[in-house]
Design an enzyme around this catalytic site. Sequence first.
Site, short mmCIF file in Angstrom:
data_model
loop_
_atom_site.label_atom_id
_atom_site.label_comp_id
_atom_site.label_asym_id
_atom_site.label_seq_id
_atom_site.Cartn_x
_atom_site.Cartn_y
_atom_site.Cartn_z
N LYS A 12 4.42 -2.11 5.44
CA LYS A 12 2.98 -2.29 5.27
C LYS A 12 2.63 -3.79 5.19
O LYS A 12 3.53 -4.63 5.03
CB LYS A 12 2.54 -1.54 4.01
CG LYS A 12 2.75 -0.02 4.09
CD LYS A 12 2.26 0.66 2.81
CE LYS A 12 2.40 2.17 2.89
NZ LYS A 12 1.86 2.84 1.69
N TYR A 52 -3.54 8.56 8.36
CA TYR A 52 -3.74 9.00 6.97
C TYR A 52 -4.76 10.14 6.86
O TYR A 52 -5.31 10.38 5.80
CB TYR A 52 -4.17 7.82 6.10
CG TYR A 52 -3.03 6.87 5.74
CD1 TYR A 52 -1.93 7.32 5.02
CD2 TYR A 52 -3.07 5.53 6.10
CE1 TYR A 52 -0.88 6.46 4.69
CE2 TYR A 52 -2.03 4.65 5.76
CZ TYR A 52 -0.94 5.13 5.06
OH TYR A 52 0.09 4.28 4.72
N ASN A 115 2.69 -0.51 -2.15
CA ASN A 115 4.06 0.03 -2.28
C ASN A 115 4.95 -0.27 -1.07
O ASN A 115 5.95 0.40 -0.83
CB ASN A 115 4.03 1.51 -2.65
CG ASN A 115 3.37 2.38 -1.61
OD1 ASN A 115 3.02 1.90 -0.52
ND2 ASN A 115 3.21 3.65 -1.91
N HIS A 118 5.96 2.65 4.30
CA HIS A 118 5.62 4.05 4.54
C HIS A 118 6.81 4.79 5.13
O HIS A 118 7.57 4.20 5.91
CB HIS A 118 4.44 4.15 5.54
CG HIS A 118 4.24 5.54 6.08
ND1 HIS A 118 3.46 6.48 5.43
CD2 HIS A 118 4.76 6.16 7.18
CE1 HIS A 118 3.50 7.62 6.13
NE2 HIS A 118 4.27 7.45 7.19
N GLU A 129 3.55 11.42 13.55
CA GLU A 129 3.35 9.99 13.34
C GLU A 129 3.98 9.16 14.46
O GLU A 129 3.39 8.18 14.93
CB GLU A 129 3.90 9.58 11.97
CG GLU A 129 3.09 10.20 10.83
CD GLU A 129 3.66 9.95 9.44
OE1 GLU A 129 2.93 10.20 8.46
OE2 GLU A 129 4.83 9.52 9.32
P1 IDP Z 1 3.60 8.38 0.31
O1 IDP Z 1 3.32 7.06 0.99
O2 IDP Z 1 4.65 8.21 -0.75
O3 IDP Z 1 3.92 9.48 1.29
P2 IDP Z 1 0.97 9.57 0.04
O4 IDP Z 1 0.58 10.52 -1.05
O5 IDP Z 1 1.16 10.12 1.41
O6 IDP Z 1 2.28 8.79 -0.47
O7 IDP Z 1 -0.12 8.43 0.07
C1 IDP Z 1 -0.14 7.51 1.13
C2 IDP Z 1 -0.37 6.13 0.57
O8 IDP Z 1 -1.64 6.07 -0.06
C3 IDP Z 1 0.62 5.70 -0.53
O9 IDP Z 1 1.82 5.19 -0.03
C4 IDP Z 1 -0.19 4.66 -1.26
O10 IDP Z 1 -0.13 3.41 -0.58
C5 IDP Z 1 -1.60 5.19 -1.17
N1 IDP Z 1 -1.94 5.95 -2.37
C6 IDP Z 1 -1.53 7.18 -2.72
N2 IDP Z 1 -2.03 7.58 -3.89
C7 IDP Z 1 -2.82 6.54 -4.29
C8 IDP Z 1 -3.62 6.32 -5.45
O11 IDP Z 1 -3.74 7.15 -6.35
N3 IDP Z 1 -4.27 5.13 -5.50
C9 IDP Z 1 -4.18 4.17 -4.53
N4 IDP Z 1 -3.42 4.34 -3.43
C10 IDP Z 1 -2.75 5.51 -3.32
MG MG Z 2 2.70 10.34 2.74
#
Ligand code: IDP
Ligand code: MG
Length: 152
Positions: A12, A52, A115, A118, A129
Amino acid sequence: MSNTERTFIMIKPDGVARGLVAEIISRFERRGFKLVAMKFMVADEALLQQHYGALADKPFFPGLVKFIGSGPVVPMVWEGKDVVKQGRAMLGETNPLASKPGTIRGDFGIDIGRNVVHGSDSVETAEREIGLWFDKGQLVDWTLPLAGSIYE
Ligand code: IDP
Ligand code: MG
């Protein structure tokens, strides 16, 4: 279990900005997975809305799409046995604070919206994807020379 399973991994904008591109690629290389495709690009909003799409009703969705489109990313396809699940394990939990040391997010992240990387959450998601981010012709067909030292 197929040795040719594929997953979509993307560094990212925060990971690129923090100089973690080589570190993240290196972890997948050293594990023994095969790089199949890679780009360096800024993703447009339409692509990110699709990528997304499952999160479109979440309050953080607009900020997420804006942030991931705010700078260059490194989308990649990696191949190998169980690579979808193993890739997720290498990433850690969605929330870096819940991620174990030794994982990418546990070693390099703190906040959930930063984080670093992805990874696809299932084989089906990975296929979707990969199709969004790469044309078929951009998936490189090659043999990993070390395969015989990685697989029995
Ligand atoms: P993942 O990346 O671990 O699969 P997902 O639930 O698919 O997690 O969410 C996609 C991305 O959205 C996450 O990696 C994170 O960057 C962002 N995200 C998820 N939950 C939150 C939140 O509660 N607040 C802000 N960003 C979030
Ligand atoms: Mg995800």
